[in-house]
Scaffold this motif. Structure first.
Motif, PDB file in Angstrom:
ATOM      1  N   TYR A 165       0.837  -1.206   0.000  1.00 35.62           N
ATOM      2  CA  TYR A 165       0.000   0.000   0.000  1.00 35.62           C
ATOM      3  C   TYR A 165       0.874   1.259   0.000  1.00 35.62           C
ATOM      4  O   TYR A 165       0.628   2.212  -0.750  1.00 35.62           O
ATOM      5  CB  TYR A 165      -0.895   0.014   1.232  1.00 35.62           C
ATOM      6  CG  TYR A 165      -2.149  -0.828   1.125  1.00 35.62           C
ATOM      7  CD1 TYR A 165      -2.749  -1.096  -0.094  1.00 35.62           C
ATOM      8  CD2 TYR A 165      -2.745  -1.355   2.274  1.00 35.62           C
ATOM      9  CE1 TYR A 165      -3.901  -1.868  -0.182  1.00 35.62           C
ATOM     10  CE2 TYR A 165      -3.903  -2.136   2.196  1.00 35.62           C
ATOM     11  CZ  TYR A 165      -4.478  -2.373   0.959  1.00 35.62           C
ATOM     12  OH  TYR A 165      -5.616  -3.125   0.882  1.00 35.62           O
TER      13      TYR A 165
ATOM     14  N   THR B 297       2.490   1.949  -3.295  1.00 37.72           N
ATOM     15  CA  THR B 297       1.521   2.486  -4.252  1.00 37.72           C
ATOM     16  C   THR B 297       1.279   3.966  -4.008  1.00 37.72           C
ATOM     17  O   THR B 297       1.226   4.774  -4.942  1.00 37.72           O
ATOM     18  CB  THR B 297       0.194   1.707  -4.148  1.00 37.72           C
ATOM     19  OG1 THR B 297       0.455   0.312  -4.297  1.00 37.72           O
ATOM     20  CG2 THR B 297      -0.779   2.148  -5.220  1.00 37.72           C
ATOM     21  N   THR B 298       1.139   4.329  -2.755  1.00 37.21           N
ATOM     22  CA  THR B 298       0.890   5.739  -2.411  1.00 37.21           C
ATOM     23  C   THR B 298       2.051   6.627  -2.843  1.00 37.21           C
ATOM     24  O   THR B 298       1.853   7.745  -3.324  1.00 37.21           O
ATOM     25  CB  THR B 298       0.658   5.873  -0.889  1.00 37.21           C
ATOM     26  OG1 THR B 298      -0.396   4.980  -0.505  1.00 37.21           O
ATOM     27  CG2 THR B 298       0.289   7.297  -0.520  1.00 37.21           C
TER      28      THR B 298
ATOM     29  N   TYR C 167      -5.449  -4.628  -7.236  1.00 35.14           N
ATOM     30  CA  TYR C 167      -4.261  -3.770  -7.300  1.00 35.14           C
ATOM     31  C   TYR C 167      -3.321  -4.190  -8.428  1.00 35.14           C
ATOM     32  O   TYR C 167      -2.719  -3.339  -9.092  1.00 35.14           O
ATOM     33  CB  TYR C 167      -3.533  -3.780  -5.954  1.00 35.14           C
ATOM     34  CG  TYR C 167      -4.034  -2.689  -5.025  1.00 35.14           C
ATOM     35  CD1 TYR C 167      -3.463  -1.424  -5.033  1.00 35.14           C
ATOM     36  CD2 TYR C 167      -5.099  -2.922  -4.178  1.00 35.14           C
ATOM     37  CE1 TYR C 167      -3.919  -0.413  -4.206  1.00 35.14           C
ATOM     38  CE2 TYR C 167      -5.577  -1.929  -3.334  1.00 35.14           C
ATOM     39  CZ  TYR C 167      -4.988  -0.671  -3.353  1.00 35.14           C
ATOM     40  OH  TYR C 167      -5.461   0.322  -2.536  1.00 35.14           O
TER      41      TYR C 167
ATOM     42  N   GLU D  45      -1.919   1.169 -15.147  1.00 32.98           N
ATOM     43  CA  GLU D  45      -1.159   2.416 -15.024  1.00 32.98           C
ATOM     44  C   GLU D  45       0.189   2.310 -15.736  1.00 32.98           C
ATOM     45  O   GLU D  45       0.622   3.246 -16.407  1.00 32.98           O
ATOM     46  CB  GLU D  45      -0.967   2.751 -13.545  1.00 32.98           C
ATOM     47  CG  GLU D  45      -0.197   4.028 -13.270  1.00 32.98           C
ATOM     48  CD  GLU D  45      -0.881   5.290 -13.801  1.00 32.98           C
ATOM     49  OE1 GLU D  45      -0.225   6.334 -13.895  1.00 32.98           O
ATOM     50  OE2 GLU D  45      -2.100   5.216 -14.120  1.00 32.98           O
TER      51      GLU D  45
ATOM     52  N   LEU E  59     -10.035   0.030  -5.209  1.00 35.96           N
ATOM     53  CA  LEU E  59      -8.840   0.341  -4.423  1.00 35.96           C
ATOM     54  C   LEU E  59      -9.232   1.092  -3.157  1.00 35.96           C
ATOM     55  O   LEU E  59     -10.400   1.436  -2.951  1.00 35.96           O
ATOM     56  CB  LEU E  59      -7.869   1.184  -5.257  1.00 35.96           C
ATOM     57  CG  LEU E  59      -7.562   0.702  -6.680  1.00 35.96           C
ATOM     58  CD1 LEU E  59      -6.597   1.675  -7.355  1.00 35.96           C
ATOM     59  CD2 LEU E  59      -6.981  -0.704  -6.658  1.00 35.96           C
ATOM     60  N   GLN E  60      -8.231   1.337  -2.316  1.00 40.97           N
ATOM     61  CA  GLN E  60      -8.471   2.168  -1.140  1.00 40.97           C
ATOM     62  C   GLN E  60      -8.768   3.606  -1.586  1.00 40.97           C
ATOM     63  O   GLN E  60      -8.333   4.049  -2.657  1.00 40.97           O
ATOM     64  CB  GLN E  60      -7.249   2.152  -0.222  1.00 40.97           C
ATOM     65  CG  GLN E  60      -7.082   0.843   0.531  1.00 40.97           C
ATOM     66  CD  GLN E  60      -6.065   0.985   1.649  1.00 40.97           C
ATOM     67  OE1 GLN E  60      -5.035   1.647   1.502  1.00 40.97           O
ATOM     68  NE2 GLN E  60      -6.345   0.371   2.784  1.00 40.97           N
TER      69      GLN E  60
ATOM     70  N   HIS F 128      -6.022   5.907  -2.885  1.00 41.28           N
ATOM     71  CA  HIS F 128      -5.517   5.604  -4.225  1.00 41.28           C
ATOM     72  C   HIS F 128      -6.554   5.936  -5.295  1.00 41.28           C
ATOM     73  O   HIS F 128      -6.185   6.313  -6.416  1.00 41.28           O
ATOM     74  CB  HIS F 128      -5.111   4.132  -4.294  1.00 41.28           C
ATOM     75  CG  HIS F 128      -4.063   3.754  -3.299  1.00 41.28           C
ATOM     76  ND1 HIS F 128      -4.087   2.581  -2.566  1.00 41.28           N
ATOM     77  CD2 HIS F 128      -2.960   4.438  -2.870  1.00 41.28           C
ATOM     78  CE1 HIS F 128      -3.040   2.531  -1.772  1.00 41.28           C
ATOM     79  NE2 HIS F 128      -2.340   3.645  -1.928  1.00 41.28           N
TER      80      HIS F 128
ATOM     81  N   LEU G  83      -6.164   9.619  -5.985  1.00 43.16           N
ATOM     82  CA  LEU G  83      -5.008   9.902  -6.834  1.00 43.16           C
ATOM     83  C   LEU G  83      -5.299   9.538  -8.292  1.00 43.16           C
ATOM     84  O   LEU G  83      -4.907  10.256  -9.224  1.00 43.16           O
ATOM     85  CB  LEU G  83      -3.791   9.134  -6.327  1.00 43.16           C
ATOM     86  CG  LEU G  83      -3.247   9.576  -4.956  1.00 43.16           C
ATOM     87  CD1 LEU G  83      -2.183   8.602  -4.456  1.00 43.16           C
ATOM     88  CD2 LEU G  83      -2.667  10.975  -5.047  1.00 43.16           C
ATOM     89  N   SER G  84      -5.983   8.374  -8.498  1.00 39.12           N
ATOM     90  CA  SER G  84      -6.304   7.970  -9.871  1.00 39.12           C
ATOM     91  C   SER G  84      -7.288   8.945 -10.520  1.00 39.12           C
ATOM     92  O   SER G  84      -7.190   9.236 -11.712  1.00 39.12           O
ATOM     93  CB  SER G  84      -6.874   6.553  -9.871  1.00 39.12           C
ATOM     94  OG  SER G  84      -8.142   6.516  -9.243  1.00 39.12           O
TER      95      SER G  84
END
Length: 908
Positions: A702, A705-706, A748, A755, A780-781, A784, A787-788
């Motif tokens: 996680y 990814t962040t 994920y 991506e 996703l969380q 995220h 951000l997407s």
């Protein structure tokens, strides 16, 4: 045909018009079943069939022509028939003694999901509306009501007088209707049928693809998994403990220890009603009673072996009722290679079994018949392991293995034959062989002679000078001249150590003679000439006769018997012993011989015998069975990514203890601690892969990814996804957590691959916008997703797709983003609303639900055809069926699999 097909836009559905399985029950050798609106009786012994009673044709809300189940009350001669009409209903018939089926009877009807007799004059009905169990008498009057012990109960089965077997979502419970208490329970898949043994000591629980055998207290005995549907089954009343069941195309058996096998192949499905030795009674889909002859000798033999009834085993072997590689493999697997020896005539197979069981006598006889170098070599290895030097010597002689033969004579101290080997090497012109034999014998002169003959003058001089052969050394020094080598001051002649045992074989342990030794006419004679093998085992009795004297005294035995005749001596009278006692002593005196103890069952093999979990098979080192389990459960075909995981898991489940230099390292299997309550408790290995450690790894993924480290995050999520199949957990709650973890990792991995694909397509702005849009639909969380959405909003705004950018801005604002991101989203939304249009059309419709194909990264809209990965559930367009899944990189897309199995609570 009894089928109906209904087509729709994307396919079709096939329905059955009515149930093909006839409702039936068996009691006292009589089969009662429903056929053509009659309850019929069939005497299995006499094959006589009668129509017991005619069933009234029900109205539109009444009884279906194909009832689901039948319950018989022998005390009152009553029958309960259940069906699915009106959400579940039942009919109660009282069978007259002499009706002959001519008269119809108005039954007593009622509503209930299940109905079953629980006592002589009581039956229980499951009331799903009131969430209760209703007890009624034979007049269909309510006598008692009990609240459901578990709300999710949806079916009732008989479990003995006063008890009910209740089916819930993932378990079965035994419920006492008088005490209103749960007596026991067992975790199971969805159970469709329940079959009790004739003595009510065991019960078989049949689900769609699993068979669970349990005791009357629902103590788990074993579980079998089938890839084809299980249709029916019955207990063999002749061989108690054997359950015979039918799938769509096979009749199979299940033993108490979980072993199974195929009895017969079927052309059409059948419904087994009774098994009596070699006779199987069944119903077909037309309601016709059929009698099949089955060969029960295989499971009778295995049952006798399990219960250690070796007299029956010997009798079956002598009568030659069994043969085949399957029985031989079974006996080898269960640790009885010495029994398997008596099944085979093929000398190669007999040799392999004899070597495995340590039976040197039979191995020698088979090796003589085969007479191949490889078999003689293997015989020599086994004989050497047992310390049987004579057989080792004989094997090396047959293969002309002169080097090993010389070394054997060295370690056994047979110097005379070692000198003979040196002469043979000279005759064969084998210089190295002569030299080695010279070294073994410590014969310096011979070694000097060999070196000189082979032109190695410097080595010959060094050997002669070092060992004090002055004349030979002087002569060689003259020949060498200046080339003579300088030698150390102190030289020492090195001789081989003196062997511990010079003559005879190494002693074997004195153990009780096996039950099967000599039972089949094999005396154990090696069959070799006297001059080839002449060895006496240690521990042979010494016969003390009159010729043995002690000093100048009279013979000991004569003195003890005779003495002075006038005094009567020791009065050694002849005793009249009972015949049976004499026979017993005679048997015991010949019951011992020198036999190599058979190997026990390794602890790691015990893990695999009782487990269907792939992780435990890997820990035991049974990689082949683990791969088969993973293929059957998850459709895994690409095992390359799992190879390092297999190796790590196996190595971590064992410790290796070094001992003496000449002894191999001792491997010890590691088990979980504190979970064994008895000798029959399930043994399971200690594993390195734990759910808690995977959850910690998930947090690291996680974070990566962040922080935008997408390659590292993808590696971590993919590693998690590939480790989970080898995970083993203890509770159903943890099973749910594991399944949730699979779903998270799948989402994920898909999102990160989308991506990374977007970053590769820098020149195609339209494709970049599409991929960014798909990214936002991955589960996703929230952090995220935000951000997407920011990324997709920016790309669409730059591409002048203002309507799409505005949609992303609204979605972002709904998630309550940080203040700076929210301000930017409002600015983009305001700018887009002023110019509400899209410059280019994207392959993206946010109003139509869709999933993203894991291979093409394109949307699969609702209603479109797709295929999925049986493990990670990733979706793909149909063109990719049969390929390896791009998400988990393990399973075959569209493969048929039973599902993730990571805990024994899923099969108990």
């Amino acid at each position: 045909m009894n089928l109906l097909a209904a087509g729709h836009d994307s396919g079709m559905i096939v329905f059955k018009l009515e149930r093909e399985r006839p409702a039936h029950t068996v009691y006292g050798g009589v089969l009662y079943y429903v056929k053509e609106r009659h309850i019929r009786g069939y005497d299995l012994a006499s094959a006589r069939e009668t129509a017991v009673i005619s069933m009234r044709r029900a109205n539109s809300t009444g009884m279906n022509q194909s009832p689901r189940s039948m319950s018989y009350n022998p005390a009152e001669n009553a029958v309960l028939i259940s069906s699915d009409v009106d959400g579940g209903s039942y009919e109660l018939y009282m069978i007259p003694k002499d009706s002959g089926g001519r008269d119809s009877q108005e039954p007593k009807r009622g509503i209930g999901a299940s109905a079953v007799f629980v006592a002589r004059n009581r039956f229980a009905v499951l009331d799903r509306v009131g969430n209760q169990i209703v007890l009624k008498n034979l007049k269909n009057e309510v006598t008692k009501k009990c609240p459901l012990p578990i709300i999710s109960i949806d079916a009732l089965f008989y479990a003995g007088t006063g008890n009910l077997l209740c089916r819930a979502e993932d378990r079965l419970i035994i419920f006492d209707v008088q005490q209103r208490s749960i007596l026991s329970e067992i975790q199971t898949p969805f159970v469709k049928y329940v079959v009790w043994s004739s003595d009510m000591e065991n019960v078989a629980l049949l689900s769609k693809h699993a068979l669970i055998i349990a005791s009357k207290k629902l103590e788990h005995r074993c579980t079998l998994h089938e890839t084809i549907r299980i249709k029916s089954g019955a207990w063999d009343e002749t061989n108690l403990g054997v359950f015979v069941y039918a799938t769509l195309n096979h009749i199979k058996y299940c033993l108490p220890n979980g072993d199974s096998g195929i009895i017969k192949t079927l052309d059409v499905p059948i419904y087994i009603i009774k098994v009596l030795g070699g006779v199987l009674y069944c119903l077909d889909r037309d309601g016709k009673i059929r009698t099949l002859q089955i060969d029960s000798s295989e499971y009778v033999f295995k049952l006798a072996l399990i219960r250690r009834k070796f007299d029956e085993v010997i009798q079956m072997i002598k009568s030659s009722q069994l043969c085949g590689q399957a029985i031989i493999a079974y006996l080898q697997q269960k640790g009885y290679p010495e029994i398997a020896l008596h099944f085979v005539k093929d000398e190669r197979t007999r040799f392999n079994l004899a070597i495995e069981s340590g039976n040197i006598a039979i191995a020698v006889a088979s090796a003589k018949e085969i007479d191949e170098k490889d078999h003689w070599y293997r015989l020599g290895v086994e004989a050497l392991r047992q310390g049987n030097h004579e057989i080792v010597e004989y094997s090396y002689q047959k293969t002309k293995n002169f080097e090993r033969l010389s070394f054997l004579y060295l370690i056994t101290g047979n110097l005379e034959k070692l000198r003979m080997m040196m002469k043979i090497a000279e005759m064969r012109n084998d210089i190295m062989g002569r030299y080695h034999n010279g070294l073994y014998l410590g014969d310096v002169q011979e070694r000097v002679k060999i070196l000189e003959e082979s032109g190695q003058l410097a080595l010959a001089y060094a050997t002669a000078a070092t060992h004090g052969l002055k004349e030979t050394a002087s002569r060689l020094a003259e020949e060498l001249g200046d080339k003579a080598p300088s030698l150390p001051d102190k030289g020492e002649l090195m001789l081989p150590p003196v062997p511990v045992v010079r003559d005879g074989n190494w002693p074997l342990l004195l153990v009780t003679k096996g039950l099967f030794d000599g039972s089949f006419g094999d005396t154990g004679a090696v069959g070799m000439e006297e001059d080839e093998v002449d060895a006496e085992p240690w521990g042979e009795d010494v016969e003390i006769g009159e010729e043995i004297q002690v000093g100048d005294e009279a013979p000991v035995e004569a003195e003890a018997k005779g003495g002075d005749e006038e005094d009567g001596g020791w009065e050694m009278e002849e005793l009249e012993l009972p015949v049976d006692l004499s026979a017993t002593e005679a048997v015991s005196s010949t019951a011992c011989t020198f036999v190599t103890p058979s190997l026990g069952v390794p602890l790691s093999q015990k893990w695999t015998n009782v487990s269907s979990l792939a992780g435990e098979h890997v820990a035991a080192g049974a990689f082949d069975t683990a791969m088969r389990l993973l293929n059957r459960q998850l459709g895994i075909k690409n095992f390359e990514p799992l190879k390092p995981l297999f190796e790590d898991l196996h190595m971590a489940s064992h410790v290796f203890l070094p001992s003496f230099t000449s002894v191999p390292v001792i491997p010890l299997a590691l088990e979980k601690s504190g979970e064994f309550s008895g000798s029959n408790a399930r043994r399971s290995p200690a594993l390195i892969y734990q759910l808690s450690s995977l959850e910690d790894k998930l947090k690291v993924a996680y974070k990566a990814t962040t922080e935008g480290r997408f390659m590292e995050a993808l590696r971590l999520f993919l590693s998690l996804l590939q480790t989970i199949p080898l995970l083993v957990v203890d509770s159903r709650k943890e099973v749910d957590e594991v399944k949730e973890l699979v779903s998270i990792c799948k989402e994920y991995v898909l999102a990160l691959k989308i991506e990374l694909k977007r970053k590769e397509t820098k020149d195609d702005l339209v494709r970049q916008q599409e991929l960014a849009a798909y990214f936002t639909h991955c589960n996703l969380q929230n952090v995220h997703v935000k951000l997407s959405l920011q990324s997709a909003m920016g790309l669409c705004f730059k591409g002048k797709n203002f309507n799409t950018a505005a949609m992303f801005a609204r979605r972002l604002l709904e998630l309550n983003p940080p203040q700076q991101a929210a301000a930017k989203a409002r600015q983009v939304l305001a700018a887009c609303e002023k110019n509400a249009r899209d410059e280019v059309e994207l392959n993206y419709d946010p109003r139509n639900p869709f999933t993203v194909c894991g291979a093409t990264f394109t949307p699969i809209y609702k209603g479109s055809k797709d295929v999925s990965c049986p493990y990670c559930s990733a979706r793909f367009v149909p063109d990719f069926a049969g390929n390896i899944c791009n998400i988990c990189e393990l399973s075959v897309i569209g493969a048929d699999a039973s599902g993730l199995l990571c805990s024994m609570t899923q099969v108990r």
